[in-house]
Design a protein around this motif. Structure first.
Motif, short mmCIF file in Angstrom:
data_model
loop_
_atom_site.label_atom_id
_atom_site.label_comp_id
_atom_site.label_asym_id
_atom_site.label_seq_id
_atom_site.Cartn_x
_atom_site.Cartn_y
_atom_site.Cartn_z
N GLY A 216 0.83 -1.21 0.00
CA GLY A 216 0.00 0.00 0.00
C GLY A 216 0.85 1.25 0.00
N HIS A 217 1.90 1.24 0.80
CA HIS A 217 2.84 2.36 0.88
C HIS A 217 3.54 2.56 -0.46
N ARG A 218 3.95 1.45 -1.04
CA ARG A 218 4.66 1.49 -2.32
C ARG A 218 3.74 2.06 -3.42
N GLU A 220 1.22 4.11 -3.01
CA GLU A 220 1.10 5.56 -2.76
C GLU A 220 2.28 6.32 -3.37
N GLN A 221 3.47 5.79 -3.12
CA GLN A 221 4.68 6.46 -3.63
C GLN A 221 4.69 6.46 -5.15
N VAL A 223 2.12 6.25 -7.22
CA VAL A 223 1.08 7.15 -7.72
C VAL A 223 1.61 8.59 -7.70
N ALA A 224 2.27 8.97 -6.61
CA ALA A 224 2.84 10.32 -6.52
C ALA A 224 3.91 10.53 -7.58
N PRO A 235 -5.16 10.51 -10.53
CA PRO A 235 -5.00 9.30 -9.70
C PRO A 235 -6.30 8.81 -9.05
N GLU A 239 -6.78 5.36 -6.90
CA GLU A 239 -6.86 5.57 -5.45
C GLU A 239 -8.05 4.83 -4.85
N ALA A 242 -6.94 1.25 -4.28
CA ALA A 242 -5.71 0.98 -3.55
C ALA A 242 -6.00 0.15 -2.30
N GLY A 246 -1.86 1.46 5.46
CA GLY A 246 -1.35 2.82 5.63
C GLY A 246 0.15 2.88 5.43
N ARG A 247 0.66 4.07 5.57
CA ARG A 247 2.09 4.29 5.38
C ARG A 247 2.86 3.65 6.55
#
Ligand SMILES: [Zn+2]
Length: 249
Positions: A216-218, A220-221, A223-224, A235, A239, A242, A246-247
């Motif tokens: 999940g963290h990966r 997020e990164q 997507v950014a 996104p 999103e 996803a 969480g982070r």
């Protein structure tokens, strides 16, 4: 305190320290002495090494972090990963090559490939890379005598057969807990393989939950990063799909 958390790792190290163990590099590991060789195979995220490295510094220990050059999950040439490598080295930890021999044909050229990877890692880390551990080793590599590509490797008989060897592969102690071992009771030499992902945060969860948290963290990164590379990217669709993890803290 035996949880797979950063605090749990600290408690494990403290138990070794209280028992009088000295943490040594692979090259110095002596079956006849009260030595522990702390080995980390970095299979997933290099950013998870920092809490482990700090826990070791807190008890005066140093370890070796073995990095893949061929990982599908991280790139040692990524400046963030390069900085992770150099920070570990600056703290006094050693860097080793985690070598996936399955990516190359068997034969004499295998050791040449390992030497190429070792030199690349050494160049990026700006630190000596003196030893090798195999990623998911074939049976022929476990207990293989002698150096590999001119370097000591973690599966030489004197490091896995002549001394106690404990590993947290799959997020559990497959061969029992090292503190319950007969070797620990008599303070005999030990190789302790841990993977940073299982110990990187202070949340107790299953291995699957930990891996989903990381994924999940990966995501997020990434997507950014995609957004930074393509201003028109929206996104919102991804999103909604996803994972809820969480982070990682
Ligand atoms: Zn591995």
């Amino acid at each position: 305190m035996r949880a797979f958390t950063t605090a749990g790792y600290g408690a494990l190290l403290t138990a070794f320290s209280d028992a009088g163990y000295e943490a040594v590099d692979l090259e110095a590991l002596d079956a006849g002495r009260r030595h522990v060789f702390l080995r980390h195979d970095v299979d997933f995220s290099p950013e998870y090494c920092a809490p482990i490295a700090r826990a070791e510094i807190d008890v005066g220990y140093r370890s070796t972090f073995y990095f893949l050059v061929t990982s599908p999950f991280y790139n040692i040439l990524d400046p963030a990963v390069r900085d992770d490598l150099r920070r570990l080295s600056a703290l006094g930890h050693a860097i080793g090559l985690h070598f996936d021999a399955s990516l190359y044909p068997e034969g004499p050229q295998l050791e040449e490939q390992a030497e190429r990877e070792r030199m690349l890692l050494e160049s990026v880390a700006d630190a000596p890379v003196r030893s090798i551990s195999f990623h998911r080793p074939a049976p022929s590599l476990v207990g293989r005598p002698g150096h590999f590509a001119g370097r000591p490797h973690t599966y030489q008989p004197q490091f896995v057969e002549a001394i106690a060897y404990y590993s947290d592969s799959q997020g559990a102690w497959r061969f029992g807990h090292p503190l319950d071992s007969e070797a620990f009771a008599r303070a005999a030499a030990m190789q302790l393989l841990t993977h940073p992902i299982w110990w990187c945060i202070d949340v107790e969860e299953t291995p699957t939950a930990r891996l989903n948290r990381w994924l999940g963290h990966r995501l997020e990164q990434q997507v950014a990063d995609v957004g930074r590379n393509c201003k028109s990217y929206d996104p919102s669709l991804i999103e909604r799909r996803a994972p809820g993890a969480g982070r990682a803290g």
